[in-house]
Design a protein around this motif. Sequence first.
Motif, short mmCIF file in Angstrom:
data_model
loop_
_atom_site.label_atom_id
_atom_site.label_comp_id
_atom_site.label_asym_id
_atom_site.label_seq_id
_atom_site.Cartn_x
_atom_site.Cartn_y
_atom_site.Cartn_z
N UNK A 37 0.84 -1.21 0.00
CA UNK A 37 0.00 0.00 0.00
C UNK A 37 0.87 1.25 0.00
N UNK A 38 1.96 1.21 0.76
CA UNK A 38 2.87 2.36 0.78
C UNK A 38 3.49 2.59 -0.59
N UNK A 39 3.88 1.51 -1.28
CA UNK A 39 4.46 1.67 -2.61
C UNK A 39 3.44 2.28 -3.58
N UNK A 40 2.18 1.88 -3.45
CA UNK A 40 1.15 2.46 -4.31
C UNK A 40 0.96 3.94 -4.00
N UNK A 41 1.02 4.29 -2.72
CA UNK A 41 0.93 5.70 -2.34
C UNK A 41 2.11 6.49 -2.89
N UNK A 42 3.30 5.89 -2.86
CA UNK A 42 4.49 6.56 -3.38
C UNK A 42 4.31 6.91 -4.85
N UNK A 43 3.58 6.08 -5.58
CA UNK A 43 3.32 6.35 -7.00
C UNK A 43 2.16 7.33 -7.19
N UNK A 44 1.15 7.31 -6.31
CA UNK A 44 -0.05 8.13 -6.51
C UNK A 44 0.12 9.56 -6.02
N UNK A 45 0.75 9.77 -4.89
CA UNK A 45 0.80 11.11 -4.31
C UNK A 45 1.50 12.13 -5.23
N UNK A 46 2.63 11.78 -5.85
CA UNK A 46 3.23 12.74 -6.79
C UNK A 46 2.34 13.00 -8.00
N UNK A 47 1.56 11.99 -8.42
CA UNK A 47 0.65 12.20 -9.55
C UNK A 47 -0.31 13.34 -9.27
N UNK A 48 -0.83 13.40 -8.05
CA UNK A 48 -1.77 14.46 -7.69
C UNK A 48 -1.11 15.83 -7.80
N UNK A 49 0.13 15.92 -7.37
CA UNK A 49 0.85 17.21 -7.43
C UNK A 49 1.19 17.56 -8.88
N UNK A 50 1.81 16.62 -9.59
CA UNK A 50 2.24 16.89 -10.97
C UNK A 50 1.05 17.18 -11.88
N UNK A 51 -0.02 16.39 -11.75
CA UNK A 51 -1.19 16.61 -12.60
C UNK A 51 -1.90 17.91 -12.24
N UNK A 52 -1.88 18.29 -10.98
CA UNK A 52 -2.47 19.58 -10.58
C UNK A 52 -1.74 20.74 -11.22
N UNK A 53 -0.42 20.71 -11.17
CA UNK A 53 0.38 21.78 -11.79
C UNK A 53 0.18 21.78 -13.30
N UNK A 54 0.21 20.59 -13.91
CA UNK A 54 0.02 20.49 -15.36
C UNK A 54 -1.35 20.97 -15.78
N UNK A 55 -2.36 20.72 -14.96
CA UNK A 55 -3.72 21.17 -15.28
C UNK A 55 -3.80 22.69 -15.25
N UNK A 56 -3.20 23.29 -14.26
CA UNK A 56 -3.21 24.76 -14.15
C UNK A 56 -2.58 25.40 -15.38
N UNK A 57 -1.46 24.83 -15.83
CA UNK A 57 -0.74 25.40 -16.98
C UNK A 57 -1.11 24.77 -18.31
#
Length: 139
Positions: A37-57
């Motif tokens: 579960x931790x490994x899955x979180x390690x992959x998902x949490x950055x996605x939320x940040x990167x996709x949020x920034x990419x969406x804004x721009x």
Amino acid sequence: MNWRNYTLYTAWFVSMTAVLGSLYFSEVRGFIPCELCWYQRIMMYPLAIFLGIATIYQDTRIKKYVLPLSIIGGSISIFHYMMQKIPGFAAIKPCVQGVPCTGQYINWLGFITIPFLALVAFTLITILLLLTKSSSEKE
């Protein structure tokens, strides 16, 4: 406007839902995450940040950076789900300490577990990113 203009935003929404869901399960419900579960979180949490920034721009070039995270996270989710649901995979023991990876805090409708929810999120994000119109494509 084309529906493909909203795929990046939708992928971000899915990733935020997955992050908030994982935090709900661990912090509100008190479910202790296992090692996978931790490994899955390690992959998902950055996605939320990167996709949020990419969406804004509206930066569709982000696909080449976040697709590997999504695909790797989805692969971990598949393996974790198979450990929970296929008896032969339960013999594989990546979680040697703490919470066993075969544990199922939830089992809705007999097949929906937390790794299954993560798999759905990673799959949706991957599909949405593959469908995202790059800035070089014409309408």
